[in-house]
Design an enzyme around this catalytic site. Structure first.
Site, PDB file in Angstrom:
ATOM      1  N   ASP A   1       0.835  -1.203   0.000  1.00 11.55           N
ATOM      2  CA  ASP A   1       0.000   0.000   0.000  1.00 11.55           C
ATOM      3  C   ASP A   1       0.872   1.257   0.000  1.00 11.55           C
ATOM      4  O   ASP A   1       0.365   2.376  -0.103  1.00 11.55           O
ATOM      5  CB  ASP A   1      -0.990  -0.009   1.173  1.00 11.55           C
ATOM      6  CG  ASP A   1      -0.306   0.036   2.525  1.00 11.55           C
ATOM      7  OD1 ASP A   1       0.930  -0.118   2.588  1.00 11.55           O
ATOM      8  OD2 ASP A   1      -1.014   0.226   3.529  1.00 11.55           O
ATOM      9  N   SER A   2       2.216   1.077   0.053  1.00 11.02           N
ATOM     10  CA  SER A   2       3.129   2.202  -0.164  1.00 11.02           C
ATOM     11  C   SER A   2       2.985   2.724  -1.590  1.00 11.02           C
ATOM     12  O   SER A   2       3.531   3.781  -1.918  1.00 11.02           O
ATOM     13  CB  SER A   2       4.574   1.797   0.128  1.00 11.02           C
ATOM     14  OG  SER A   2       4.895   0.601  -0.539  1.00 11.02           O
TER      15      SER A   2
ATOM     16  N   ASP B   1      -1.183  -6.325  -0.542  1.00  9.99           N
ATOM     17  CA  ASP B   1      -1.294  -5.653   0.758  1.00  9.99           C
ATOM     18  C   ASP B   1      -2.717  -5.123   0.935  1.00  9.99           C
ATOM     19  O   ASP B   1      -3.158  -4.276   0.147  1.00  9.99           O
ATOM     20  CB  ASP B   1      -0.307  -4.473   0.739  1.00  9.99           C
ATOM     21  CG  ASP B   1       0.176  -4.080   2.102  1.00  9.99           C
ATOM     22  OD1 ASP B   1      -0.154  -4.752   3.081  1.00  9.99           O
ATOM     23  OD2 ASP B   1       0.920  -3.079   2.170  1.00  9.99           O
TER      24      ASP B   1
ATOM     25  N   LYS C   1      -1.091  -9.521   2.785  1.00 11.25           N
ATOM     26  CA  LYS C   1      -0.470  -9.022   4.019  1.00 11.25           C
ATOM     27  C   LYS C   1      -1.445  -8.050   4.669  1.00 11.25           C
ATOM     28  O   LYS C   1      -2.147  -7.323   3.962  1.00 11.25           O
ATOM     29  CB  LYS C   1       0.848  -8.305   3.725  1.00 11.25           C
ATOM     30  CG  LYS C   1       1.496  -7.695   4.963  1.00 11.25           C
ATOM     31  CD  LYS C   1       2.855  -7.112   4.680  1.00 11.25           C
ATOM     32  CE  LYS C   1       2.807  -5.714   4.123  1.00 11.25           C
ATOM     33  NZ  LYS C   1       2.122  -4.728   4.993  1.00 11.25           N
TER      34      LYS C   1
ATOM     35  N   GLU D   1      -1.767  -5.428   8.422  1.00 13.37           N
ATOM     36  CA  GLU D   1      -1.014  -4.843   9.534  1.00 13.37           C
ATOM     37  C   GLU D   1      -1.688  -5.098  10.878  1.00 13.37           C
ATOM     38  O   GLU D   1      -2.922  -5.105  10.966  1.00 13.37           O
ATOM     39  CB  GLU D   1      -0.889  -3.318   9.327  1.00 13.37           C
ATOM     40  CG  GLU D   1      -0.082  -2.946   8.099  1.00 13.37           C
ATOM     41  CD  GLU D   1       0.111  -1.440   7.939  1.00 13.37           C
ATOM     42  OE1 GLU D   1      -0.290  -0.672   8.844  1.00 13.37           O
ATOM     43  OE2 GLU D   1       0.662  -1.050   6.897  1.00 13.37           O
TER      44      GLU D   1
ATOM     45  N   GLU E   1       8.669  -4.207  11.160  1.00 13.28           N
ATOM     46  CA  GLU E   1       9.076  -2.888  10.642  1.00 13.28           C
ATOM     47  C   GLU E   1       9.364  -1.902  11.769  1.00 13.28           C
ATOM     48  O   GLU E   1       8.602  -1.802  12.751  1.00 13.28           O
ATOM     49  CB  GLU E   1       7.956  -2.323   9.751  1.00 13.28           C
ATOM     50  CG  GLU E   1       8.252  -0.904   9.253  1.00 13.28           C
ATOM     51  CD  GLU E   1       7.378  -0.420   8.114  1.00 13.28           C
ATOM     52  OE1 GLU E   1       6.506  -1.184   7.641  1.00 13.28           O
ATOM     53  OE2 GLU E   1       7.577   0.730   7.681  1.00 13.28           O
TER      54      GLU E   1
HETATM   55  O1  KIV Z   1       3.467  -1.204   1.680  1.00 18.02           O
HETATM   56  C1  KIV Z   1       4.655  -1.456   1.930  1.00 18.02           C
HETATM   57  O2  KIV Z   1       5.566  -1.001   1.243  1.00 18.02           O
HETATM   58  C2  KIV Z   1       4.932  -2.307   3.085  1.00 18.02           C
HETATM   59  C3  KIV Z   1       6.339  -2.770   3.304  1.00 18.02           C
HETATM   60  C4  KIV Z   1       7.308  -1.725   3.455  1.00 18.02           C
HETATM   61  C5  KIV Z   1       6.448  -3.790   4.356  1.00 18.02           C
HETATM   62  O3  KIV Z   1       4.045  -2.628   3.801  1.00 18.02           O
END
Ligand code: KIV
Length: 291
Positions: free
Chosen positions: A57-58, A96, A125, A127, A194
């Site tokens: 999600d970055s 994510d 993934k 959080e 993280e």
């Molecule tokens: O979205 C992302 O980039 C992340 C990683 C940095 C673990 O969750």
């Protein structure tokens, strides 16, 4: 044009899977992971032999220009997931879950996770630690492999009061160990750690039977993940301490586009060799009626 992803890859080709990532805990072969959000960068990551590609999600901050990861939508994430899927042959693909899709509980989480798997992800993934354990169990019981994520979880930026290293006190460090253990017990096949002190990450890594993948968590984790824009230097400006950029893409691209601009203005691009010719052009001109 030949599809670039169908060309032979320079990297070893044995497909990385959820079970093969789990086995890395036993073989102690480091897991190398990056994020990717589009076809060209996913192609290069896969060809470089990266084991895990996270459609993170970055995307929100690294590509879409948002300040935090909170605004990115499921639809935006799925466009990225499909593009990455088209490029990748070997790496394990993880999607994510964006903010707002699983905070609503198991129904929302399952719907979003299913959408990711239909778009080519092989795992998702999400959080959060112990408070997500029931959700993780629910997804795993429905054949959706889950990667956990503890420590500095960027979707909690407001709750944390900023992007702050987590687990610095003995109590909060111990709570992170408990979080990671709860995710493992719920069935997570790996856990991202993280923004925590190296010794806390080392303790989590020693206590877990599934691999840990660190970012800003020191060298003791079973693998490392980094945001693609950081490792390739795609954005200008100061980087966090844990980032190592292996390329200054932004400066190289500035130089390249400056050269292109100069050539267009000077009339030296395109050259004759970069232009098409028609042998019958004279005859063509002759039949064009002039007013
Ligand atoms: O979205 C992302 O980039 C992340 C990683 C940095 C673990 O969750």
């Amino acid at each position: 044009m030949k599809h670039p992803a169908s060309e032979p890859s320079p990297a070893p080709m044995e497909k990385v899977t959820v079970p093969s990532i789990r086995r890395r805990k036993l073989t102690a072969e480091k897991i190398v992971a990056v994020t990717a959000y589009d076809y060209p960068t996913a192609l290069v990551a896969d060809r470089a032999g990266i084991d895990v590609i996270l459609v993170g999600d970055s995307l929100a901050s690294a590509v879409l220009g948002y300040e935090t990861t909170l605004p990115v939508s499921l639809d935006e994430m799925l466009v990225a997931q499909r593009a990455v899927k088209r490029a990748v042959r070997r790496a394990l693909l993880v999607g994510d879950l964006p903010f707002g899709t699983y905070q609503t509980g198991p129904r929302g989480a399952t719907k979003a996770a299913v959408a990711f798997l239909k778009a080519g992800a092989e795992a998702i993934k999400l959080e959060g630690g112990a408070r997500r354990a029931a959700l993780v169990r629910h997804l795993v019981e429905n054949d959706i492999p889950v990667m956990g994520h503890v420590g500095l979880t960027p979707q909690s930026v407001h709750a944390m009061g900023g992007y702050r290293v987590q687990g610095k006190s003995p109590e909060s460090g111990a709570a992170l160990v408990e979080d990671a253990l709860a995710l493992e017990a719920a069935g997570a096949f790996a856990v991202v750690v993280e923004g925590v002190p190296s010794d806390v990450a080392a303790e989590i890594t020693a206590r877990l039977e599934v691999p840990t993948i660190g970012i800003g968590a020191g060298a003791a984790t079973d693998g490392q993940i980094i945001v693609l824009a950081d490792v390739l230097g795609m954005l200008p400006g100061k980087k966090p301490r844990f980032v190592r950029s292996y390329l200054d893409f932004h400066s190289l691209a500035l130089e390249a586009l400056g050269s292109y601009r100069r050539d267009v203005i000077a009339g030296s691009f395109p050259s004759a060799a970069e232009s098409y010719t028609a042998p019958e052009m004279k005859a063509t001109s002759a039949i064009i009626e002039r007013p």
